[in-house]
Design a protein around this motif. Structure first.
Motif, PDB file in Angstrom:
ATOM      1  N   ALA A   1       0.962  -1.207   0.218  1.00 49.73           N
ATOM      2  CA  ALA A   1      -0.119   0.014   0.051  1.00 49.73           C
ATOM      3  C   ALA A   1       0.730   0.951   0.049  1.00 49.73           C
ATOM      4  N   MET A   2       1.945   1.167   0.916  1.00 48.95           N
ATOM      5  CA  MET A   2       2.797   2.520   0.894  1.00 48.95           C
ATOM      6  C   MET A   2       3.762   2.655  -0.265  1.00 48.95           C
ATOM      7  N   GLU A   3       4.221   1.454  -0.929  1.00 49.71           N
ATOM      8  CA  GLU A   3       5.085   1.931  -1.966  1.00 49.71           C
ATOM      9  C   GLU A   3       3.994   1.793  -3.330  1.00 49.71           C
ATOM     10  N   GLU A   4       2.976   1.163  -3.452  1.00 52.15           N
ATOM     11  CA  GLU A   4       2.487   1.346  -5.013  1.00 52.15           C
ATOM     12  C   GLU A   4       1.078   2.047  -4.887  1.00 52.15           C
ATOM     13  N   GLY A   5       0.452   2.166  -3.658  1.00 53.31           N
ATOM     14  CA  GLY A   5      -0.837   2.842  -3.692  1.00 53.31           C
ATOM     15  C   GLY A   5      -1.950   1.871  -4.063  1.00 53.31           C
ATOM     16  N   GLN A   6      -1.806   0.515  -3.661  1.00 55.78           N
ATOM     17  CA  GLN A   6      -2.755  -0.363  -3.865  1.00 55.78           C
ATOM     18  C   GLN A   6      -2.541  -1.752  -3.050  1.00 55.78           C
ATOM     19  N   VAL A   7      -3.499  -2.553  -2.939  1.00 58.55           N
ATOM     20  CA  VAL A   7      -3.368  -3.736  -1.996  1.00 58.55           C
ATOM     21  C   VAL A   7      -3.870  -4.922  -3.165  1.00 58.55           C
ATOM     22  N   THR A   8      -3.032  -5.967  -2.842  1.00 57.11           N
ATOM     23  CA  THR A   8      -3.692  -7.078  -3.489  1.00 57.11           C
ATOM     24  C   THR A   8      -4.124  -8.341  -2.490  1.00 57.11           C
ATOM     25  N   VAL A   9      -5.226  -8.802  -2.691  1.00 55.16           N
ATOM     26  CA  VAL A   9      -5.905  -9.735  -1.991  1.00 55.16           C
ATOM     27  C   VAL A   9      -6.580 -10.735  -2.830  1.00 55.16           C
ATOM     28  N   ASP A  10      -6.239 -11.992  -2.587  1.00 52.75           N
ATOM     29  CA  ASP A  10      -6.483 -13.222  -3.364  1.00 52.75           C
ATOM     30  C   ASP A  10      -6.401 -13.003  -4.822  1.00 52.75           C
ATOM     31  N   GLY A  11      -5.254 -12.348  -5.298  1.00 56.16           N
ATOM     32  CA  GLY A  11      -5.025 -12.299  -6.388  1.00 56.16           C
ATOM     33  C   GLY A  11      -5.382 -11.036  -7.360  1.00 56.16           C
ATOM     34  N   ALA A  12      -6.398 -10.407  -6.556  1.00 55.09           N
ATOM     35  CA  ALA A  12      -6.934  -9.144  -7.165  1.00 55.09           C
ATOM     36  C   ALA A  12      -6.414  -8.108  -6.592  1.00 55.09           C
ATOM     37  N   THR A  13      -6.031  -6.997  -7.478  1.00 54.31           N
ATOM     38  CA  THR A  13      -5.546  -5.838  -7.171  1.00 54.31           C
ATOM     39  C   THR A  13      -6.569  -4.498  -6.888  1.00 54.31           C
ATOM     40  N   HIS A  14      -6.344  -3.863  -5.643  1.00 57.99           N
ATOM     41  CA  HIS A  14      -7.400  -3.004  -5.442  1.00 57.99           C
ATOM     42  C   HIS A  14      -6.871  -1.659  -5.368  1.00 57.99           C
ATOM     43  N   PRO A  15      -7.021  -0.609  -6.291  1.00 59.17           N
ATOM     44  CA  PRO A  15      -6.263   0.806  -5.960  1.00 59.17           C
ATOM     45  C   PRO A  15      -6.650   1.410  -4.717  1.00 59.17           C
TER      46      PRO A  15
END
Length: 329
Positions: free
Chosen positions: A135-149
């Motif tokens: 989250a801090m580096e790329e401005g997104q989170v990945t949960v269960d293979g799906a990326t959420h901005p």
């Protein structure tokens, strides 16, 4: 502008940048009495797209600073109390099965806000702390293979107590390197503390904070700060400072390339807040300690030289690295 869209704000002028940032600093300064440097540092991290680590004793206004900044820019704010039983999914979110739709749907975690207050971040396990890395580096989170901005702008303000070590987990080097700056609020002076007693005994200062701008306008400020000119000589000076930390015998771990990049980004905003559209060496040297110090590790036995061996080493490095005398575009 949609919350998750790329930055595409309308261009602003230097006068508009100065007026809007002065209004933000003034509004937050009314809540954080006598701490203009801390308020400025928080704004620098926001506009340089970095994150802020506040290391200080309890009760000096660390959380209040983040909340006041969020209220001033009319941004969403979430506070996460880091505890030993906090799970990574509590931070990033989880996929929950929907029996009606017969599929899993994502439930966003507390990190989905413009400003996230990670309170006492060192009280949670390293596994939970690592949930913030992407989250801090790329401005997104990945949960269960799906990326959420995540929303934009996005700022993590983490706090930790440097004195109470029982039940805490030291932040790993990779986590510390994600923070653009580390600051200490410090105690207020006598006059500011007396004023705080008189004012806050009657009303919560946050109740009187009114937004002076919004998240979309902040994106315009970020874009303007990106355009601040950095001459090649300034870039070389910044790289020389970073390389000096890696060669210094009193330091076991030097500054990373990410640290060099973030020092330049912070210096751009620092210059812009001073009304300039170009960076000078003083902007860089003013930020060396808050940007570099928390990333470095002293060599074994270096503590004998002083209570703050890393800060002392950085001051000596800043004195001996040649400063550009004349900068030409």
């Amino acid at each position: 502008m949609p919350e998750n869209s790329p930055l595409s704000p309308a261009p602003i002028t230097a006068e508009q940048f100065a007026a809007q940032t002065a209004a933000i600093l003034g509004s937050v300064g009314q809540v954080i009495d006598g701490k203009p440097d801390a308020v400025r540092s928080a704004l620098v991290c926001l506009l340089a797209e970095g994150h802020l680590l506040i290391e200080d004793v309890p009760g000096v206004g660390k959380t209040m600073l983040a909340k006041a900044l969020a209220a001033t820019i009319d941004a969403t704010v979430r506070r996460i109390q880091f505890t030993p039983d906090l799970l990574p999914g509590d931070v990033t979110g989880v996929s929950v099965y929907n029996p009606v739709e017969r599929e899993f749907e994502f439930k966003p975690g507390a990190v989905f806000a413009h400003i996230v207050i990670a309170d006492e971040i060192n009280r949670s396990s390293p596994k939970t702390q690592s949930a913030l890395l992407e989250a801090m580096e790329e401005g997104q989170v990945t949960v269960d293979g799906a990326t959420h901005p995540l929303p934009s702008p996005f700022l993590v303000v983490a706090t930790q107590n440097p004195l109470e070590m029982e039940g805490t987990y030291a932040l790993p080097e990779a986590q510390r390197d994600r923070f653009m700056m580390r600051i200490s609020m410090g105690y207020p002076d006598a006059a500011a503390e007396a004023l705080m007693i008189r004012q806050r005994d009657v009303v919560n200062p946050l109740a009187g904070v009114t937004a002076v701008t919004d998240a979309s306008a902040v994106s315009g400020l970020i874009a303007w700060a990106r355009s601040v000119h950095v001459a090649p000589a300034i870039e070389e000076y910044t790289v020389a400072l970073a390389h000096a930390t890696r060669a210094d015998p009193s330091l076991h771990l030097g500054a990373s390339p990410r640290a060099t990049l973030q020092l330049i980004r912070a210096a751009k905003v620092w210059a812009a807040l001073d009304g300039r559209d170009f960076v000078i060496p003083d902007d860089v040297t003013a930020l060396v300690i808050p940007v570099f110090a928390h990333r470095l590790l002293p060599a074994r036995g270096a503590h004998r030289a002083g209570a703050q061996p890393v800060e002392s080493a950085l001051r000596q490095i800043a004195e001996r690295v040649r400063v550009p005398v004349a900068v030409r575009s």
